[in-house]
Write a protein that holds these residues in place. Structure first.
Motif, PDB file in Angstrom:
ATOM      1  N   ARG A 169       0.825  -1.199   0.000  1.00 36.91           N
ATOM      2  CA  ARG A 169       0.000   0.000   0.000  1.00 36.91           C
ATOM      3  C   ARG A 169       0.867   1.260   0.000  1.00 36.91           C
ATOM      4  O   ARG A 169       0.596   2.217  -0.736  1.00 36.91           O
ATOM      5  CB  ARG A 169      -0.930   0.003   1.219  1.00 36.91           C
ATOM      6  N   LEU A 170       1.911   1.273   0.815  1.00 41.21           N
ATOM      7  CA  LEU A 170       2.812   2.425   0.830  1.00 41.21           C
ATOM      8  C   LEU A 170       3.492   2.601  -0.525  1.00 41.21           C
ATOM      9  O   LEU A 170       3.648   3.723  -1.018  1.00 41.21           O
ATOM     10  CB  LEU A 170       3.871   2.249   1.927  1.00 41.21           C
ATOM     11  N   ALA A 171       3.896   1.483  -1.134  1.00 42.32           N
ATOM     12  CA  ALA A 171       4.530   1.565  -2.447  1.00 42.32           C
ATOM     13  C   ALA A 171       3.568   2.151  -3.469  1.00 42.32           C
ATOM     14  O   ALA A 171       3.955   2.954  -4.328  1.00 42.32           O
ATOM     15  CB  ALA A 171       5.006   0.183  -2.887  1.00 42.32           C
ATOM     16  N   GLY A 172       2.302   1.754  -3.369  1.00 42.85           N
ATOM     17  CA  GLY A 172       1.307   2.306  -4.288  1.00 42.85           C
ATOM     18  C   GLY A 172       1.113   3.789  -4.087  1.00 42.85           C
ATOM     19  O   GLY A 172       1.017   4.545  -5.066  1.00 42.85           O
ATOM     20  N   TRP A 173       1.046   4.217  -2.838  1.00 45.77           N
ATOM     21  CA  TRP A 173       0.884   5.656  -2.571  1.00 45.77           C
ATOM     22  C   TRP A 173       2.095   6.452  -3.041  1.00 45.77           C
ATOM     23  O   TRP A 173       1.952   7.548  -3.596  1.00 45.77           O
ATOM     24  CB  TRP A 173       0.648   5.878  -1.080  1.00 45.77           C
ATOM     25  N   VAL A 174       3.287   5.914  -2.814  1.00 44.23           N
ATOM     26  CA  VAL A 174       4.493   6.607  -3.279  1.00 44.23           C
ATOM     27  C   VAL A 174       4.477   6.727  -4.798  1.00 44.23           C
ATOM     28  O   VAL A 174       4.818   7.775  -5.371  1.00 44.23           O
ATOM     29  CB  VAL A 174       5.756   5.872  -2.800  1.00 44.23           C
ATOM     30  N   SER A 175       4.065   5.647  -5.475  1.00 45.20           N
ATOM     31  CA  SER A 175       3.981   5.689  -6.926  1.00 45.20           C
ATOM     32  C   SER A 175       2.976   6.741  -7.393  1.00 45.20           C
ATOM     33  O   SER A 175       3.235   7.497  -8.336  1.00 45.20           O
ATOM     34  CB  SER A 175       3.587   4.313  -7.463  1.00 45.20           C
ATOM     35  N   ASP A 176       1.830   6.807  -6.702  1.00 44.90           N
ATOM     36  CA  ASP A 176       0.816   7.805  -7.066  1.00 44.90           C
ATOM     37  C   ASP A 176       1.333   9.220  -6.836  1.00 44.90           C
ATOM     38  O   ASP A 176       1.119  10.118  -7.656  1.00 44.90           O
ATOM     39  CB  ASP A 176      -0.461   7.587  -6.250  1.00 44.90           C
ATOM     40  N   LEU A 177       1.991   9.428  -5.701  1.00 44.38           N
ATOM     41  CA  LEU A 177       2.542  10.752  -5.404  1.00 44.38           C
ATOM     42  C   LEU A 177       3.571  11.163  -6.460  1.00 44.38           C
ATOM     43  O   LEU A 177       3.603  12.315  -6.894  1.00 44.38           O
ATOM     44  CB  LEU A 177       3.179  10.758  -4.014  1.00 44.38           C
ATOM     45  N   THR A 178       4.410  10.217  -6.857  1.00 44.66           N
ATOM     46  CA  THR A 178       5.426  10.513  -7.867  1.00 44.66           C
ATOM     47  C   THR A 178       4.778  10.885  -9.197  1.00 44.66           C
ATOM     48  O   THR A 178       5.185  11.844  -9.855  1.00 44.66           O
ATOM     49  CB  THR A 178       6.349   9.297  -8.053  1.00 44.66           C
ATOM     50  N   THR A 179       3.753  10.120  -9.570  1.00 46.36           N
ATOM     51  CA  THR A 179       3.061  10.402 -10.824  1.00 46.36           C
ATOM     52  C   THR A 179       2.411  11.777 -10.798  1.00 46.36           C
ATOM     53  O   THR A 179       2.555  12.579 -11.735  1.00 46.36           O
ATOM     54  CB  THR A 179       1.996   9.327 -11.090  1.00 46.36           C
ATOM     55  N   LEU A 180       1.682  12.085  -9.712  1.00 45.98           N
ATOM     56  CA  LEU A 180       1.025  13.387  -9.613  1.00 45.98           C
ATOM     57  C   LEU A 180       2.041  14.516  -9.571  1.00 45.98           C
ATOM     58  O   LEU A 180       1.823  15.585 -10.142  1.00 45.98           O
ATOM     59  CB  LEU A 180       0.133  13.431  -8.374  1.00 45.98           C
ATOM     60  N   HIS A 181       3.150  14.281  -8.895  1.00 43.46           N
ATOM     61  CA  HIS A 181       4.189  15.306  -8.817  1.00 43.46           C
ATOM     62  C   HIS A 181       4.729  15.613 -10.211  1.00 43.46           C
ATOM     63  O   HIS A 181       4.901  16.784 -10.575  1.00 43.46           O
ATOM     64  CB  HIS A 181       5.314  14.849  -7.899  1.00 43.46           C
ATOM     65  N   GLU A 182       4.990  14.576 -10.989  1.00 43.94           N
ATOM     66  CA  GLU A 182       5.513  14.796 -12.340  1.00 43.94           C
ATOM     67  C   GLU A 182       4.515  15.568 -13.200  1.00 43.94           C
ATOM     68  O   GLU A 182       4.877  16.514 -13.908  1.00 43.94           O
ATOM     69  CB  GLU A 182       5.844  13.448 -12.988  1.00 43.94           C
ATOM     70  N   PHE A 183       3.238  15.166 -13.124  1.00 47.42           N
ATOM     71  CA  PHE A 183       2.237  15.829 -13.949  1.00 47.42           C
ATOM     72  C   PHE A 183       2.017  17.279 -13.519  1.00 47.42           C
ATOM     73  O   PHE A 183       1.870  18.172 -14.358  1.00 47.42           O
ATOM     74  CB  PHE A 183       0.920  15.061 -13.901  1.00 47.42           C
ATOM     75  N   THR A 184       1.972  17.524 -12.223  1.00 48.03           N
ATOM     76  CA  THR A 184       1.749  18.895 -11.768  1.00 48.03           C
ATOM     77  C   THR A 184       2.967  19.780 -12.029  1.00 48.03           C
ATOM     78  O   THR A 184       2.812  20.970 -12.324  1.00 48.03           O
ATOM     79  CB  THR A 184       1.396  18.921 -10.266  1.00 48.03           C
ATOM     80  N   GLU A 185       4.165  19.198 -11.951  1.00 44.77           N
ATOM     81  CA  GLU A 185       5.367  19.961 -12.278  1.00 44.77           C
ATOM     82  C   GLU A 185       5.348  20.394 -13.741  1.00 44.77           C
ATOM     83  O   GLU A 185       5.697  21.525 -14.077  1.00 44.77           O
ATOM     84  CB  GLU A 185       6.620  19.129 -11.991  1.00 44.77           C
ATOM     85  N   ARG A 186       4.932  19.490 -14.617  1.00 44.35           N
ATOM     86  CA  ARG A 186       4.851  19.839 -16.025  1.00 44.35           C
ATOM     87  C   ARG A 186       3.769  20.879 -16.267  1.00 44.35           C
ATOM     88  O   ARG A 186       3.936  21.783 -17.087  1.00 44.35           O
ATOM     89  CB  ARG A 186       4.573  18.576 -16.849  1.00 44.35           C
ATOM     90  N   LEU A 187       2.665  20.762 -15.561  1.00 47.91           N
ATOM     91  CA  LEU A 187       1.577  21.715 -15.752  1.00 47.91           C
ATOM     92  C   LEU A 187       1.968  23.107 -15.278  1.00 47.91           C
ATOM     93  O   LEU A 187       1.659  24.115 -15.932  1.00 47.91           O
ATOM     94  CB  LEU A 187       0.325  21.240 -15.013  1.00 47.91           C
ATOM     95  N   ILE A 188       2.653  23.197 -14.146  1.00 43.56           N
ATOM     96  CA  ILE A 188       2.971  24.501 -13.576  1.00 43.56           C
ATOM     97  C   ILE A 188       3.952  25.263 -14.459  1.00 43.56           C
ATOM     98  O   ILE A 188       4.048  26.497 -14.375  1.00 43.56           O
ATOM     99  CB  ILE A 188       3.549  24.341 -12.153  1.00 43.56           C
TER     100      ILE A 188
END
Length: 466
Positions: A41-60
């Motif tokens: 579960r922690l690995a899944g959350w870390v993966s989700d956080l990484t994905t969202l971070h990458e997408f939001t960084e590109r958007l900003i």
């Protein structure tokens, strides 16, 4: 992304063998160890956080609404597992701007989708908002996403919706409102599946988090764009709505400003006895205050030109005194020329301004003006005027230094490039001052001028003498 919490379904995990039992001997239905569940579960959350971070960084990093909408489409497609989609920008306040962009859809495809009756299409329902069933008279609330897992079997769809889906080859869709309580509704995104499908609970949660962030970013860009349009409108209103028609001379002007607006101006004013006053100038600073100062100086220069335009030095001296009294914290550059069009005789004076450029069949050269400080820099400004004779068919090009600075070159190199651009004007364009100005702009700035990119104003005023 703090919005990911334990209420979200856990990501898929690999079952671990029981402690002390060899993997090959573990029962097929053995439950995973508690520690393995937590780790997965922690690995899944870390993966989700990484994905969202990458997408939001590109958007900003996007600086325009068009760039941001395309980025939202691409990120949303990855998050919900779709291949195509469209994003519609349509602020609920009706003040615009509006736009529709596609991912994997041609312009004609977007037009086809828009033929679905708005009230029955998923994105149309999101843009219009949904009434609160408990209080139909209340303002429309932020709608929930709309999933259509199978267009062929979905109940209540307009027949046109099914026709469009069959024509474009999609079988399911997922529509997300671009809306938050703070920003309100500003648009919607729709992603299309080639086969019947729908996002999982976890995908819905991730696209929801991303959508809220994207909405806030789009709302900020929307404010910037509206401010840019307002500044541009004010700047255009402060400049001549049209150039005068004076016998013996033809005029053309080009004006480009940045998103915050600057203080550059141009003017052409008919004067007594068939004369013509030409001026360009630049007030220090940007934004509304610089625009206001520019408007005041331009209006004052027109008055001084009418009273004593035959003496450009007197005109600029009066303007300098006004600037020191009314705008003590500002400086300005200016150039004023008094042209007797019948004789093709020009008397001009400049205050810290770039020299005019004379363009003709036999010569392309800068007019040698005397060196002088900008207005407002010295306790008393004065510089000698310059007189020149213009041959029939020659054009005098006045411009502001933003044209040179926008090239990114050192100033001496920029002057050389401007001279080369003027000298390369095709013969077929030399009779048209507008064509001359356009050629110079295209040659010096081949990538054009993006109004959303910060930079100095660019002003060109071309006067061709018959």
């Amino acid at each position: 992304m703090a919005g990911i919490d334990s209420t979200v379904p856990a990501p898929p995990h690999t079952k671990a063998p029981l402690a002390g039992v060899p993997a090959a001997a573990a029962p097929a239905d053995a439950a995973p160890a508690p520690n393995a569940l937590i780790t997965d579960r922690l690995a899944g959350w870390v993966s989700d956080l990484t994905t969202l971070h990458e997408f939001t960084e590109r958007l900003i990093r996007t600086a325009t609404l068009d760039e941001a909408l395309h980025e939202v489409l691409g990120a949303g497609a990855a998050l919900v597992g779709a291949r195509r989609g469209m994003a519609v920008l349509e602020p609920a306040d009706g003040l615009g701007p509006t736009a529709t962009v596609g991912l994997g859809l041609a312009h004609a495809d977007l037009g086809t989708i828009e033929t679905v009756p708005r009230g029955t299409s998923s994105y149309g329902r999101l843009l219009d908002g949904l009434p609160d069933p408990a209080d139909p008279g209340a303002p429309a609330r932020v709608p929930d996403p709309i999933a259509i897992p199978d267009v062929r079997t979905e109940e209540g769809l307009d027949p046109r919706h099914r026709e469009v889906a069959a024509r474009l080859g999609y079988a399911a869709s997922y529509a997300l409102p671009l809306a938050t309580e703070e920003a309100g509704r500003i648009g919607a995104g729709v992603w299309l599946y080639d086969e019947p499908a729908a996002p999982t609970d976890r995908q819905r949660h991730l696209i929801g988090l991303y959508g809220r962030f994207a909405t806030e970013h789009l709302a900020r860009l929307l404010q910037v764009e509206r401010a840019r349009v307002q500044v541009s409108t004010v700047a255009e209103e402060l400049l001549p709505s049209r150039l005068p028609r004076v016998p013996g001379v033809r005029l053309a002007a080009r004006h480009h400003t940045g998103p915050r607006g600057g203080g550059d101006w141009y003017d052409a004013l008919p004067l007594p006895e068939g004369a013509l006053g030409l001026s360009v100038g630049s007030v220090s600073g940007t934004g509304p205050s610089a625009l206001a100062a520019m408007g005041r100086l331009r209006a004052s220069l027109r008055a001084y030109a009418v009273m004593e335009g035959e003496d450009p030095v007197a005109v600029l001296s009066d303007l300098e005194l006004l600037l020191r009294l009314t705008e003590p914290a500002r400086s300005a550059t200016a150039l004023f020329a008094h042209a007797e069009t019948a004789r093709r005789r020009i008397v001009l004076a400049g205050a810290g301004h770039t020299p005019p450029l004379l363009i003709g069949e036999r010569r392309t050269e800068y007019v040698e003006t005397s060196l002088s400080a900008p207005l407002g820099m010295l306790s008393c400004w004065e510089a000698p005027s310059v007189e020149l004779e213009v041959a029939a068919g020659e054009t005098v090009l006045l411009y502001t230094d933003g044209l040179l600075r926008r090239t990114g070159d050192p100033i001496d190199r920029a002057f050389a490039r401007l001279h080369a651009a003027a000298a390369s004007v095709p013969r077929t364009d030399r009779d048209d001052p507008g064509a001359i100005a356009d050629h110079v702009l295209r040659t010096l700035l081949p990538e054009g001028l993006d109004p959303t990119v910060e930079g100095e104003d660019v002003v060109l005023l071309a006067a061709r003498f018959d």
